[in-house]
Structure formats: C-alpha cells, structure tokens
Design a protein around this motif. Sequence first.
Motif, PDB file in Angstrom:
ATOM      1  N   ASP A 115       0.820  -1.205   0.000  1.00 18.69           N
ATOM      2  CA  ASP A 115       0.000   0.000   0.000  1.00 18.69           C
ATOM      3  C   ASP A 115       0.857   1.260   0.000  1.00 18.69           C
ATOM      4  O   ASP A 115       0.481   2.270  -0.584  1.00 18.69           O
ATOM      5  N   HIS A 116       2.014   1.213   0.632  1.00 16.30           N
ATOM      6  CA  HIS A 116       2.889   2.381   0.758  1.00 16.30           C
ATOM      7  C   HIS A 116       4.316   1.919   0.486  1.00 16.30           C
ATOM      8  O   HIS A 116       4.796   0.985   1.112  1.00 16.30           O
ATOM      9  N   LEU A 117       5.008   2.570  -0.443  1.00 18.74           N
ATOM     10  CA  LEU A 117       6.365   2.174  -0.804  1.00 18.74           C
ATOM     11  C   LEU A 117       7.185   3.409  -1.149  1.00 18.74           C
ATOM     12  O   LEU A 117       6.670   4.363  -1.735  1.00 18.74           O
ATOM     13  N   SER A 118       8.466   3.379  -0.792  1.00 23.44           N
ATOM     14  CA  SER A 118       9.377   4.483  -1.061  1.00 23.44           C
ATOM     15  C   SER A 118      10.674   3.935  -1.645  1.00 23.44           C
ATOM     16  O   SER A 118      11.091   2.834  -1.318  1.00 23.44           O
ATOM     17  N   ILE A 119      11.331   4.741  -2.490  1.00 28.62           N
ATOM     18  CA  ILE A 119      12.626   4.329  -3.033  1.00 28.62           C
ATOM     19  C   ILE A 119      13.790   4.863  -2.204  1.00 28.62           C
ATOM     20  O   ILE A 119      14.944   4.568  -2.489  1.00 28.62           O
ATOM     21  N   ASP A 120      13.497   5.637  -1.160  1.00 33.67           N
ATOM     22  CA  ASP A 120      14.524   6.198  -0.288  1.00 33.67           C
ATOM     23  C   ASP A 120      14.921   5.165   0.773  1.00 33.67           C
ATOM     24  O   ASP A 120      14.088   4.750   1.576  1.00 33.67           O
ATOM     25  N   PRO A 121      16.196   4.719   0.805  1.00 34.76           N
ATOM     26  CA  PRO A 121      16.621   3.701   1.773  1.00 34.76           C
ATOM     27  C   PRO A 121      16.449   4.109   3.237  1.00 34.76           C
ATOM     28  O   PRO A 121      16.346   3.258   4.108  1.00 34.76           O
ATOM     29  N   SER A 122      16.389   5.391   3.543  1.00 35.87           N
ATOM     30  CA  SER A 122      16.217   5.814   4.932  1.00 35.87           C
ATOM     31  C   SER A 122      14.747   5.837   5.362  1.00 35.87           C
ATOM     32  O   SER A 122      14.457   6.053   6.535  1.00 35.87           O
ATOM     33  N   SER A 123      13.835   5.591   4.454  1.00 34.86           N
ATOM     34  CA  SER A 123      12.405   5.606   4.769  1.00 34.86           C
ATOM     35  C   SER A 123      11.976   4.288   5.410  1.00 34.86           C
ATOM     36  O   SER A 123      12.463   3.219   5.054  1.00 34.86           O
ATOM     37  N   GLU A 177       7.750   8.004  -4.058  1.00 36.68           N
ATOM     38  CA  GLU A 177       7.014   7.349  -2.983  1.00 36.68           C
ATOM     39  C   GLU A 177       5.535   7.403  -3.331  1.00 36.68           C
ATOM     40  O   GLU A 177       5.090   8.319  -4.019  1.00 36.68           O
ATOM     41  N   TYR A 178       4.773   6.409  -2.870  1.00 36.81           N
ATOM     42  CA  TYR A 178       3.332   6.434  -3.118  1.00 36.81           C
ATOM     43  C   TYR A 178       2.575   5.820  -1.953  1.00 36.81           C
ATOM     44  O   TYR A 178       3.126   5.071  -1.158  1.00 36.81           O
ATOM     45  N   SER A 179       1.282   6.162  -1.869  1.00 42.17           N
ATOM     46  CA  SER A 179       0.363   5.552  -0.924  1.00 42.17           C
ATOM     47  C   SER A 179      -0.967   5.365  -1.643  1.00 42.17           C
ATOM     48  O   SER A 179      -1.599   6.345  -2.051  1.00 42.17           O
ATOM     49  N   ILE A 180      -1.366   4.117  -1.798  1.00 41.39           N
ATOM     50  CA  ILE A 180      -2.610   3.819  -2.503  1.00 41.39           C
ATOM     51  C   ILE A 180      -3.814   4.213  -1.650  1.00 41.39           C
ATOM     52  O   ILE A 180      -4.742   4.870  -2.124  1.00 41.39           O
ATOM     53  N   SER A 181      -3.818   3.835  -0.368  1.00 42.87           N
ATOM     54  CA  SER A 181      -4.976   4.089   0.488  1.00 42.87           C
ATOM     55  C   SER A 181      -5.204   5.583   0.735  1.00 42.87           C
ATOM     56  O   SER A 181      -6.346   6.024   0.837  1.00 42.87           O
ATOM     57  N   GLU A 182      -4.120   6.356   0.816  1.00 38.19           N
ATOM     58  CA  GLU A 182      -4.258   7.797   1.048  1.00 38.19           C
ATOM     59  C   GLU A 182      -4.399   8.563  -0.258  1.00 38.19           C
ATOM     60  O   GLU A 182      -4.718   9.754  -0.245  1.00 38.19           O
ATOM     61  N   GLY A 183      -4.117   7.936  -1.404  1.00 41.69           N
ATOM     62  CA  GLY A 183      -4.312   8.557  -2.707  1.00 41.69           C
ATOM     63  C   GLY A 183      -3.331   9.666  -3.036  1.00 41.69           C
ATOM     64  O   GLY A 183      -3.728  10.754  -3.438  1.00 41.69           O
ATOM     65  N   TRP A 184      -2.019   9.389  -2.911  1.00 45.97           N
ATOM     66  CA  TRP A 184      -1.018  10.385  -3.269  1.00 45.97           C
ATOM     67  C   TRP A 184       0.268   9.726  -3.750  1.00 45.97           C
ATOM     68  O   TRP A 184       0.527   8.568  -3.492  1.00 45.97           O
ATOM     69  N   ILE A 185       1.049  10.515  -4.494  1.00 47.85           N
ATOM     70  CA  ILE A 185       2.402  10.116  -4.895  1.00 47.85           C
ATOM     71  C   ILE A 185       3.325  11.292  -4.605  1.00 47.85           C
ATOM     72  O   ILE A 185       2.887  12.431  -4.493  1.00 47.85           O
ATOM     73  N   ARG A 186       4.614  11.003  -4.479  1.00 51.14           N
ATOM     74  CA  ARG A 186       5.636  12.043  -4.374  1.00 51.14           C
ATOM     75  C   ARG A 186       6.546  11.923  -5.587  1.00 51.14           C
ATOM     76  O   ARG A 186       7.023  10.835  -5.905  1.00 51.14           O
ATOM     77  N   VAL A 187       6.771  13.041  -6.255  1.00 51.71           N
ATOM     78  CA  VAL A 187       7.651  13.079  -7.421  1.00 51.71           C
ATOM     79  C   VAL A 187       8.708  14.152  -7.207  1.00 51.71           C
ATOM     80  O   VAL A 187       8.490  15.125  -6.474  1.00 51.71           O
ATOM     81  N   ALA A 188       9.862  13.956  -7.852  1.00 45.88           N
ATOM     82  CA  ALA A 188      10.958  14.915  -7.724  1.00 45.88           C
ATOM     83  C   ALA A 188      10.567  16.233  -8.378  1.00 45.88           C
ATOM     84  O   ALA A 188       9.876  16.272  -9.393  1.00 45.88           O
ATOM     85  N   LEU A 189      11.016  17.314  -7.791  1.00 47.83           N
ATOM     86  CA  LEU A 189      10.724  18.657  -8.263  1.00 47.83           C
ATOM     87  C   LEU A 189      11.904  19.152  -9.091  1.00 47.83           C
ATOM     88  O   LEU A 189      12.759  19.883  -8.615  1.00 47.83           O
ATOM     89  N   GLY A 190      11.967  18.696 -10.329  1.00 46.60           N
ATOM     90  CA  GLY A 190      13.075  19.062 -11.208  1.00 46.60           C
ATOM     91  C   GLY A 190      14.390  18.478 -10.722  1.00 46.60           C
ATOM     92  O   GLY A 190      14.447  17.364 -10.231  1.00 46.60           O
ATOM     93  N   LYS A 191      15.457  19.248 -10.832  1.00 48.35           N
ATOM     94  CA  LYS A 191      16.773  18.800 -10.389  1.00 48.35           C
ATOM     95  C   LYS A 191      17.159  19.423  -9.049  1.00 48.35           C
ATOM     96  O   LYS A 191      18.312  19.366  -8.642  1.00 48.35           O
TER      97      LYS A 191
END
Length: 92
Positions: free
Chosen positions: A7-15, A41-55
Amino acid sequence: MTDTPPDHLSIDPSSPYFDQPTLERGIGIRFKGVERKDVEEYSISEGWIRVALGKKVDRHGRPLTIKLSGPVEAYFQTGGDTVADEGDDAQA
C-alpha cells in the motif's frame, strides 16, 4: 511473494517504507490513469504520490519532492518467481 504491491512504498533507503526485494521485482505506477516513471514514494490508500521537483536538491543532497493527490494504481512489472537479470539487451 504476493501478487499485490504494498500500500505504501518508497525508493529512499532511509524511509521506513523502503523494501528492496519489492523494488527489485519492479513496480509500475498509474496516477490519474497515466503511467508515471518518476515516482519517489506512493500511498494507494491515502491517494497520493511524491515526485521529484526538477533537479532541485535539499541541503543533504536528496531530491526535493512534491506531493500530488489523486487515484493511484500500483502493479508488479514482473512475475513473482522471475527477476529481470538480463538487462536492457532483453528488449528484442
């Protein structure tokens, strides 16, 4: 392994939501009906994603992210028993 992604997954190893075996299997994200490849990062149940803001990066060198709200669908890109070790040359 199950056939449903977490349901919730992140690509950041510290998360606390980081899961290396799941990421190695490959996760596809569809956000508002559009395939996204830039999800941090994403959360299906909460209905959101996190994307990088450019560079842009923060003072620790991590990318700055923005939270987008909407319907999120996650799926595995590969089967449960196979791991894609062939690399890019397997696209023939």
